[in-house]
Write an enzyme that holds these catalytic residues in place. Structure first.
Site, PDB file in Angstrom:
ATOM      1  CB  ALA A  90       0.265   7.717   4.793  1.00 36.64           C
ATOM      2  N   GLY A  91       0.379   4.298   4.013  1.00 38.62           N
ATOM      3  CA  GLY A  91      -0.391   3.252   3.331  1.00 38.62           C
ATOM      4  C   GLY A  91      -0.945   3.708   1.997  1.00 38.62           C
ATOM      5  CG  LEU A  92      -2.041   7.230   1.361  1.00 37.98           C
ATOM      6  CD1 LEU A  92      -2.177   8.745   1.411  1.00 37.98           C
ATOM      7  CD2 LEU A  92      -3.416   6.592   1.172  1.00 37.98           C
ATOM      8  N   GLY A  93       0.945   3.985  -0.808  1.00 42.25           N
ATOM      9  CA  GLY A  93       1.759   3.467  -1.915  1.00 42.25           C
ATOM     10  C   GLY A  93       2.894   4.383  -2.333  1.00 42.25           C
ATOM     11  CB  SER A  94       4.877   7.003  -0.592  1.00 35.69           C
ATOM     12  OG  SER A  94       5.874   6.451   0.209  1.00 35.69           O
ATOM     13  CB  SER A  95       8.034   2.638  -1.331  1.00 38.82           C
ATOM     14  OG  SER A  95       7.200   1.559  -1.136  1.00 38.82           O
ATOM     15  CB  ALA A  96       4.415   1.107  -5.233  1.00 41.45           C
ATOM     16  CB  ALA A  97       3.898   6.329  -6.257  1.00 44.42           C
ATOM     17  CG  ASP A 138       0.963  -0.820  -2.826  1.00 43.44           C
ATOM     18  OD1 ASP A 138      -0.104  -1.431  -2.743  1.00 43.44           O
ATOM     19  OD2 ASP A 138       1.540  -0.330  -1.829  1.00 43.44           O
TER      20      ASP A 138
HETATM   21  O1  PMV Z   1       2.224  -1.133   1.667  1.00 42.45           O
HETATM   22  P1  PMV Z   1       0.746  -0.913   1.705  1.00 42.45           P
HETATM   23  O2  PMV Z   1       0.260  -0.357   2.972  1.00 42.45           O
HETATM   24  O3  PMV Z   1       0.308  -0.149   0.511  1.00 42.45           O
HETATM   25  O4  PMV Z   1       0.057  -2.365   1.623  1.00 42.45           O
HETATM   26  C1  PMV Z   1       0.073  -3.131   0.462  1.00 42.45           C
HETATM   27  C2  PMV Z   1      -1.002  -4.165   0.482  1.00 42.45           C
HETATM   28  C3  PMV Z   1      -0.661  -5.498   1.121  1.00 42.45           C
HETATM   29  O5  PMV Z   1      -1.670  -6.398   0.635  1.00 42.45           O
HETATM   30  C4  PMV Z   1      -0.741  -5.442   2.627  1.00 42.45           C
HETATM   31  C5  PMV Z   1       0.702  -6.016   0.698  1.00 42.45           C
HETATM   32  C6  PMV Z   1       0.805  -6.384  -0.772  1.00 42.45           C
HETATM   33  O6  PMV Z   1       1.940  -6.392  -1.267  1.00 42.45           O
HETATM   34  O7  PMV Z   1      -0.196  -6.684  -1.421  1.00 42.45           O
END
Ligand code: PMV
Length: 309
Positions: A90-97, A138
């Site tokens: 969804a572009g809300l940073g789930s894998s980084a979180a 993220d």
């Molecule tokens: O993975 P997303 O959808 O949260 O995108 C991260 C932001 C980007 O600038 C597209 C990639 C990055 O690593 O900064």
């Protein structure tokens, strides 16, 4: 030694500067009030399970933990359980979180007490395994929380808000693949290097202006900058007709601005709702009638927090 450690890490939205941040521009990100909760307990081997992620998708989480333990000359004998309130893709940073919370829970269990920047680095290392060339924004937004001005390779700056700002997140209904989108936008850099360099400069300027309007609570200016930002991202290849229509629907429903957030190609749209709770909820109802799920969130939100039980 605690028997169980917990870490909660928030998801994020990117307010300005995504994609260009990969190439050195400054971006603005904000932690949101939804995220990932990880519990860590002792175990004979390293085990990771999740309520949302497939087994294969958990391999990078394992690698992050292995590397964290290796750096401490120790073996990861822990069991990690991930519960996420963030939709995948969804572009809300789930894998980084997830990476940040896993590193946070493990270090709490071991008494290592990593500071937020070290947690951000652990999360960014995990993101590098998921998609080739992440900026680290993220993981940094999730670990630090609040609103940040982020430039790759530099210390993030915290943006202090006079009062909380309400934002609306609407799902496009389509998952996106960050690695593919980053590669697509990078093609523009290869084809039009001078134009792309100009867009990176203006992304930094727009991010600075966005951070000021967030700090001042100037929703009108923030909204206009975000809509402009969407147009530039669309030109760079990050949008698609579905996202453009959702942005149009948000604006036509009274939002002060709207843009894709994160990698694009699907995922979510971030909008500045009209002032007033009732007015903002009316937008969410209109989106729902048109078939889009959305939620209202207030920034700043807390960064990753760990504790023992
Ligand atoms: O993975 P997303 O959808 O949260 O995108 C991260 C932001 C980007 O600038 C597209 C990639 C990055 O690593 O900064």
């Amino acid at each position: 030694m605690p028997r169980k450690a917990v870490c909660e890490a928030p998801g994020k939205v990117i307010v300005s500067g995504e994609h260009f941040v990969v190439h050195g521009a400054t971006a603005v990100a904000a932690a949101i009030g939804r995220g990932v909760r990880v519990e860590a307990t002792r175990s004979r081997t390293l085990e990771v399970r999740s309520n949302v992620k497939r087994r294969e998708a958990l391999a990078p989480v394992k690698r992050v933990l292995e590397s964290l333990y290796r750096s401490r000359e120790s073996e990861p004998r822990i069991s990690i359980s991930v519960a996420s309130a963030l939709a995948e893709g969804a572009g809300l940073g789930s894998s980084a979180a997830t990476m940040v919370a896993a590193a946070g829970a493990a270090s709490e269990l071991e008494g290592w007490r990593l500071d937020p920047l070290a947690l951000a680095e652990a999360g960014a290392a995990g993101e590098r395994l998921v998609h080739g060339n992440p900026s680290g924004i993220d993981a940094t937004a999730s670990a630090l929380g609040g609103v940040i001005l982020f430039t790759r390779g530099k210390r993030p700056q915290t943006v202090t808000l006079r009062r909380p700002v309400s934002l609306l997140v609407a799902f496009s209904g389509r998952k996106r693949n960050t690695g593919r989108l980053v590669a697509k936008v990078s093609e523009m850099k290869a084809g039009y290097p001078s134009l792309f360099a100009g867009l990176c400069k203006s992304a930094t300027l727009v991010s600075t202006l966005c951070s000021r309007s967030l700090a001042d609570g100037d929703a009108e200016t923030l909204g206009s900058l975000m809509t402009y930002n969407h147009a530039v991202l669309a030109r760079a290849g990050a949008s698609n007709p579905g996202l453009d229509r959702l942005v149009e629907l948000c604006l036509g429903s009274g939002c002060l601005g709207a843009k894709l957030t994160g990698a694009g190609g699907g995922g979510s749209v971030l909008a500045v709702p009209p002032p007033g709770r009732a007015e903002a909820e009316a937008v969410a109802r209109r989106l729902s009638k048109a078939g889009f799920r959305s939620f209202l969130t207030s920034v700043p939100a807390q960064g990753a927090r760990s504790w023992s039980e």
